[in-house]
Design an enzyme around this catalytic site. Sequence first.
Site, PDB file in Angstrom:
ATOM      1  N   TYR A 181      64.597  31.805  10.721  1.00 32.26           N
ATOM      2  CA  TYR A 181      65.557  30.256  11.062  1.00 32.26           C
ATOM      3  C   TYR A 181      67.227  30.604  11.055  1.00 32.26           C
ATOM      4  O   TYR A 181      67.513  31.283   9.853  1.00 32.26           O
ATOM      5  CB  TYR A 181      65.220  29.160   9.813  1.00 32.26           C
ATOM      6  N   HIS A 204      55.529  23.559  15.998  1.00 32.29           N
ATOM      7  CA  HIS A 204      55.614  23.697  14.535  1.00 32.29           C
ATOM      8  C   HIS A 204      54.693  23.010  14.040  1.00 32.29           C
ATOM      9  O   HIS A 204      54.589  22.968  12.733  1.00 32.29           O
ATOM     10  CB  HIS A 204      56.856  23.261  14.248  1.00 32.29           C
ATOM     11  N   ASP A 214      61.776  25.552  17.410  1.00 36.34           N
ATOM     12  CA  ASP A 214      61.044  24.177  17.315  1.00 36.34           C
ATOM     13  C   ASP A 214      61.239  23.350  16.176  1.00 36.34           C
ATOM     14  O   ASP A 214      60.713  22.301  15.976  1.00 36.34           O
ATOM     15  CB  ASP A 214      59.597  24.345  17.800  1.00 36.34           C
TER      16      ASP A 214
END
Length: 516
Positions: free
Chosen positions: A244, A380, A272
């Site tokens: 991330y 996700h 996503d």
Amino acid sequence: MPRSFSLQEVAQHNSPSSCWVVIANKVYDVTDFLPDHPGGAKIILKYAGRDATTAYEPIHAPDTIDKNLPHEKHLGELDSAGARQIQKEQESRKKTQDELRVEAAQAAKPPLSRILNLGDLEDVARKVLSYKALAYYSSAADDETTHTENIRAFSRYFFNPRVLRPIGHCDPSTTILGFKSSIPVFVSGSALARLGHPLGEANITRGAGRTSIIQMVSSNASLSAAQIAEARLSPAQPLFFQLYKHRDLEVAEQRVREVEALGYNAIWLTVDAPVPGNRERDIRAPFVLQDQERETEAAKTAGERPKQPEDAAEEEENVNLLGTAGALISHADINMSWTETIPWLRRVTKLPIVIKGIQCVEDAVLAAEAGVEGILLSNHGVHDHSSLPSIDVLYKLRKQRPDVFDKLEVYIDGGVRRGTGQFIALPGRRATANDVLKALCLGAKAVGLGRPFLYAHSAYGEEGVVKAVQILERELITGMRLLGATNVNELVPEMVCGRALDIIEQVNWQPLISKL
């Protein structure tokens, strides 16, 4: 020598202007960190001047404080009297209704030998998980339509099996980014494994190593990247890292270089989940637990002041709408782009790059043009309310741009629960089982499973992870033989048809639309 503090000294610092907490018998001044805490200041202030260990440890990697709190805010140790008092309070603490339920479920769970499929593992996990953990693991955005459709979508695809083919020897192994895997399945990045089991992601790492599959490690794992790397059975065991990207470029670059130095083998850039999804079941979890305890303590609360109209505004202000999940990505970069982010990542690392979270054909093409090594078709599973299921995106990509499969490796995740195309019963609904083989026939190199491994590890620890892989391997070999394939290269698009989707695409909708 670090200074020691008494509990009485710590207790004096219990306000927003001076907030100290105790974690694992260490004292920290978190006053300046309150505005920056991803979960908001309220949760820290709840433990201001007190021990916060039990709330902190399941959802934070051990190195979180070192990375986020300046050294001068590490005040020292709790004195021995204070440490003994905290231990005594923990041992004598009255268990909550949820803890009592979990204990009973652990005692009653079946032996692992009776587990026949991933649905069985999930059933056990749903009983032994705490309410908070289950709300986080199982929740999805809004009405959870996408999560349900991820599971259901595989039923729209049917096999064209071939017969009279020698199938005595069947090999389900493959490679993922050049690394060998015993089956075309990998552990998709999932956060906070310690919510389900105290050993956390290390259980999954060791289980993956024992069965020769590959684990993708989440940026938001509840163990540090170093601890997970140390849990490998050997330095040669491959690990992928799900990144991330932090909005601070320096922080983001430091994270990439850290995992590269630890021996991780690829970076899976998550695209996503730029903002938190509205996971209402996760957000509601604290309310449900509070209500449970109120019901058991009705006699004690009978004399409380009745709620007044003005209380509503205060309660609304105190609601945490991020939940456990939303807080994890509050520092994510929401301005990533094809022109800036991928070139930046190429400059930072020499590791293979996979873009995790492609949800349409157009972006799959852009990824191929960007020169990345792979894409993971994924919505996700939790963040988007009405995204197209990954298997449908894979099918469209195969039909519209088959050339993409020659330029990079394509993977999918979301909703997979079996290796074969059969039905399983999931709690609350009758859902069609998702089929690894259908994805492979349509061109996927491998399929990622996230929640199933969390459930397996929560139910039975490391042995549960091993059992999950063994179940998948058995189902895959059975399914391949029934299709007439003896290795993954023989799984081709002609073995699958998407009847329902073909019908939808062939209908001329314009006359119908014009009448609306």
